[in-house]
Design an enzyme around this catalytic site. Structure first.
Site, PDB file in Angstrom:
ATOM      1  CG  ASP A 423      -2.147  -0.927   0.981  1.00 42.62           C
ATOM      2  OD1 ASP A 423      -2.426  -1.265  -0.179  1.00 42.62           O
ATOM      3  OD2 ASP A 423      -2.797  -1.311   1.968  1.00 42.62           O
ATOM      4  CE1 TYR A 504     -10.437  -4.579   4.733  1.00 41.66           C
ATOM      5  CE2 TYR A 504      -9.212  -5.082   2.734  1.00 41.66           C
ATOM      6  CZ  TYR A 504     -10.032  -5.481   3.775  1.00 41.66           C
ATOM      7  OH  TYR A 504     -10.460  -6.785   3.847  1.00 41.66           O
ATOM      8  CG  HIS A 552      -7.517 -10.671   2.336  1.00 43.87           C
ATOM      9  ND1 HIS A 552      -8.861 -10.959   2.210  1.00 43.87           N
ATOM     10  CD2 HIS A 552      -7.453  -9.553   3.101  1.00 43.87           C
ATOM     11  CE1 HIS A 552      -9.575 -10.056   2.864  1.00 43.87           C
ATOM     12  NE2 HIS A 552      -8.746  -9.194   3.423  1.00 43.87           N
ATOM     13  CG  HIS A 554      -5.321  -7.150   6.090  1.00 44.71           C
ATOM     14  ND1 HIS A 554      -5.366  -6.171   5.128  1.00 44.71           N
ATOM     15  CD2 HIS A 554      -6.547  -7.731   6.096  1.00 44.71           C
ATOM     16  CE1 HIS A 554      -6.562  -6.148   4.572  1.00 44.71           C
ATOM     17  NE2 HIS A 554      -7.306  -7.099   5.137  1.00 44.71           N
TER      18      HIS A 554
END
Length: 823
Positions: A423, A504, A552, A554
């Protein structure tokens, strides 16, 4: 001829920057370009109201309720002991750097707004972080402040092999007799050592205009038959197309997989909940679209090597057509369903009846609460970080902040299998928008602005950082006997920002407690990125009609640079281990019990590990040269609270060497000025040879009595379920770690607060209530102000979003609002 017409392009740039910096304005979208369809096809603009006045005046604390004597007292204005050397460049400094860069013909720069895919532009201008060795000499002694330089990222696309180049410009303030530039190389361990990383997104616009939309047009009859929609790059599109990140980079080729998605037909940003299950593969190696190739299609688990093969199969009688995912009430975040009993009534709220109990230097972004103090830094890549965190004037941490956030997906389709978002590529700074008072933070909080450089402008988010004191729903201490009850309020201090990176929203909180504990917490909400249901049973639950919640990980990496009573620190491991012991007093009988094993992490060869099973091992950063009066090492324990995870995938195919930092829970290195960051924001552009390969940090150096950095991974293993619709909730999407004093103080520091009570009683009657001098009544304030306990409500009609001012030609009289996002 107007005034601007008489100026050179670089002079116009400098003039606009200088003017825009005075107003802390926004004049461009963040880069990399957001993927959201509504952003790509042009920003929505509306006239700006008088909120520009708030931006120009630089207000960082907004209280919209009617003023009252005590409760509306702002945070005490204080002066930082030293200038904030981790702060941002001023508008004038940025303007001077950009002006100088445009004057250097060797860079061949084009103003961003006028640039095409074959032009060189300035991607970033911000302050270069000071080396710790220089910073300590200044903040701890009488040395001058470290020389300031600008960190510049150039986007060089005027070449067959486009690349990003990190350079340094300075010293600042610029002087024509001393200014120079050089490649920024020392923080990176890429073998080439030139401060460059390739740019795989240089032709992103061309990819859509000359490739993706044309491929979609070639099967428009199929998309109309299957979903009654098209994706052609037009305003009336009902479908969208986007795909994997990072792109596949194996065997010298650049491969992308793209999928079709339903565009939401309402205000809600639900596109990532609306996959359609059709994917196509392209080889886009090189910059010449005529040499790109369509490599095949995938639908319902069947791969078709050519469009012709796919078309023939589709129009055959035996082709199975699956249903679409469409938006509806289920994907909207507004109120939906029966209202719970009494829910219309105002919920409980926290108030500050006597006003703020902390001090802030707004200009230097420095704060003090009780015995804690710290500075705030802010960058485009990772948003907010804290520096020089002290307790009673003694530094605990030199630096504490985010390094990277990874969302690594898996699925039976190539899109979910191929996604591993890093990100910081998009940046946390550009998407740290204005906080919603009373929701993101208490209404009584103090708010600060944040800013960053975009496209020859200074971009500022109003009220994007908040600071506030809060009280927990449980006490920090209590005890009851047959004679008294003793209880202490658990008040603590929080500094927070929220960044919406794609689908998100990440809420980052750094909290400080009365006992000397410091905590880091991350909470996430927003729309999940989902998968089409067909054949995805091994990768997630089916959560809606044709929808699978794609599993997934994080993983968010934080840097914690400890300085416990100096920089010569060690990491002690204390393990509670089972054992069998025959004691002198056990009369020859062996007893099964447990004991303590003590050891140290000796070198970087031992510096990468996971939390022990059953939380059996304590990790404590200690100073071996400083013991307390009982002979124990003084230190701070690193204590996981929830969601301390590392990446499940081993040797990720998607990330290769770009994700080495995510492989363990805890990683410890000896501090080096040449290793200030765990990763580079553009690592996704060259995953096999990224600018920073974190695994290379571990080269066997001693970790005993050295300046140490702990790289800690937080996050969660996310298996979305129906409760993630429409949005994931922050109650469980939560990760955190505490740094708690271990033999650091002589006792519990929270005993020093007067916000406690001891109630003495006997025979069913209270004989004394000891409040230790708390000011709980109006008369305690000598009539100077009035305590107010009614909740203060924010005026949410004042929420602004982003402030935008046109760059060229400069038009300060017609600003508009524009807020970007990434899907």
């Amino acid at each position: 001829m107007g005034f601007l017409d008489t100026l050179s392009p670089r002079a116009i740039v400098a003039s606009v920057l200088a003017l825009s910096s005075l107003a802390y304005d926004v004049a461009a979208r963040p880069s990399p370009e957001p993927k959201a369809d509504w952003v790509r096809k042009g920003p929505a603009r509306r006239k700006m109201s008088n909120h520009i006045k708030r931006a120009i005046e630089g207000q960082s604390h907004t209280r919209r309720a009617e003023e009252v004597p005590c409760a509306d007292v702002l945070a005490k204005s204080i002066a930082a002991p030293k200038p904030n050397i981790w702060g941002q460049l001023t508008g004038e400094e940025i303007a001077s750097v950009v002006d100088w860069l445009f004057a250097q013909e060797q860079f061949n720069l084009t103003v961003t707004e006028d640039a095409g895919p074959w032009d060189n532009t300035i991607q970033l201008v911000e302050a270069m972080w000071p080396n710790k060795t220089d910073a300590l000499a200044f903040i701890d002694g009488d040395a001058p402040a470290p020389t300031k330089y600008a960190h510049v990222l150039l986007n060089n696309r005027a070449t067959e092999n486009p690349y990003y180049a990190d350079i340094l410009v300075g010293p600042l303030p610029l002087d024509n007799t001393t200014v120079s530039w050089e490649p920024l190389t020392f923080p990176y361990n890429k073998p080439s050592g030139d401060g460059k990383v390739r740019n795989l997104d240089a032709d992103e616009d061309i990819v859509y205009e000359e490739w993706i939309w044309k491929i979609s047009a070639s099967i428009a009859d199929i998309t109309l038959d299957l979903w009654n929609g098209t994706a052609l790059g037009l305003e009336n599109d009902t479908l969208d197309i986007w795909g994997i990140d990072p792109l596949w980079q194996d065997d010298g080729r650049v491969i992308r997989w793209d999928g079709f998605w339903t565009l939401s037909d309402d205000v809600f940003d639900a596109e990532t909940l609306l996959p359609l299950g059709l994917y196509f593969m392209s080889d886009i190696t090189g910059r010449d679209p005529s040499k790109w190739s369509l490599e095949g299609w995938l639908y319902n688990g069947t791969f078709y090597a050519t469009t012709k093969e796919f078309r023939e199969a589709y129009w055959s009688s035996c082709f199975k057509k699956n249903g679409p995912n469409l938006p509806g009430a289920w994907s909207a975040t507004d109120h939906n369903g029966d209202v719970p009993p009494l829910d219309y009534n105002h919920p409980p709220t926290i108030v500050a009846p006597a006003g703020a109990r902390y001090g802030v230097d707004h200009e230097q972004k420095y704060a003090e609460w009780m015995d804690f103090s710290f500075y705030i830094g802010f960058t485009r890549d990772t948003g907010m970080a804290l520096y020089d965190i002290r307790y009673k004037g003694q530094r605990i941490l030199y630096e504490l902040g985010l390094q990277e956030a990874l969302a690594h997906y898996a699925g039976n389709d190539p899109l979910n299998s191929g996604i591993a978002y890093l990100d910081s590529f998009y940046g946390f700074g550009p998407y740290a928008f204005e906080l919603v008072q009373g929701y993101d933070c208490p209404t009584h909080a103090t708010y600060l602005n944040s800013s960053f450089y975009i496209s020859e402008t200074t971009h500022t988010h109003i009220n994007s950082i908040c600071m506030f004191e809060f009280i927990s729903d449980y006490p920090i201490q209590r005890h009851t006997t047959n004679r008294y009850t003793s209880v202490t309020k658990n008040t603590y201090f929080v500094v927070r920002f929220v960044s919406t990176v794609g689908n998100y929203d990440y809420s980052f909180s750094y909290s400080f407690f009365l006992d000397g504990t410091i905590s880091v917490e991350v909470r996430a909400s927003g729309y999940i990125q989902s998968a089409y249901f067909a054949g995805n049973e091994d990768y997630g639950f089916k959560i809606h009609d044709n929808l699978s919640g794609s599993m997934h990980d994080h993983v968010l990496n934080f840097k914690a640079d400890f300085d416990i009573l100096g920089t010569n620190n060690s990491v002690q491991l204390l393990t509670m281990a089972p054992t069998t012991v025959t004691y002198p007093w056990s009369k020859g009988k062996a007893r099964n019990t447990m004991h303590l094993k003590r050891s140290f992490v000796e070198s970087e060869d031992e510096g990468r590990f996971n939390w022990a099973p059953n939380q059996a091992t304590q990790v404590i950063v200690v100073n071996e040269d400083v013991r307390n009066k009982h002979g124990e090492f003084r230190g701070y324990r690193v204590l996981p609270s929830t969601g301390t995870v590392h990446l499940t995938v081993l040797n990720s195919t998607n990330l290769a060497n770009a994700g080495r930092w995510a492989e363990y829970d805890i990683q410890i290195t000896k501090y080096k000025d040449t290793e200030p960051k765990a990763t580079h924001p553009y690592s996704s552009q060259d995953v096999h040879d990224p600018p920073i390969d974190f695994s290379k940090f571990f080269d066997g150096e001693s970790l005993r009595k050295e300046d140490l950095v702990l790289w800690l991974n937080l996050g969660m293993h996310h298996l979305p379920h129906t409760g993630d619709l429409p949005n994931t909730v922050m109650t469980t999407a939560h990760a955190g770690v505490h740094f708690m004093p271990s033999n650091y103080f002589e006792g519990d520091e929270s005993r020093k607060t007067v916000n406690q009570v001891r109630i003495n009683y006997s025979d069913g009657k209270t004989s004394e209530v000891q409040t230790f001098g708390q000011k709980t009544k109006a008369e305690d304030y000598n009539g100077t102000c009035k305590l107010v306990f009614e909740p203060v409500e924010a005026d949410l009609w004042g929420y602004t979003g982003d402030i935008v001012v046109r760059k060229f030609p400069y038009d300060p009289n017609n600003p508009w609002f524009q807020t970007g996002s990434i899907v």
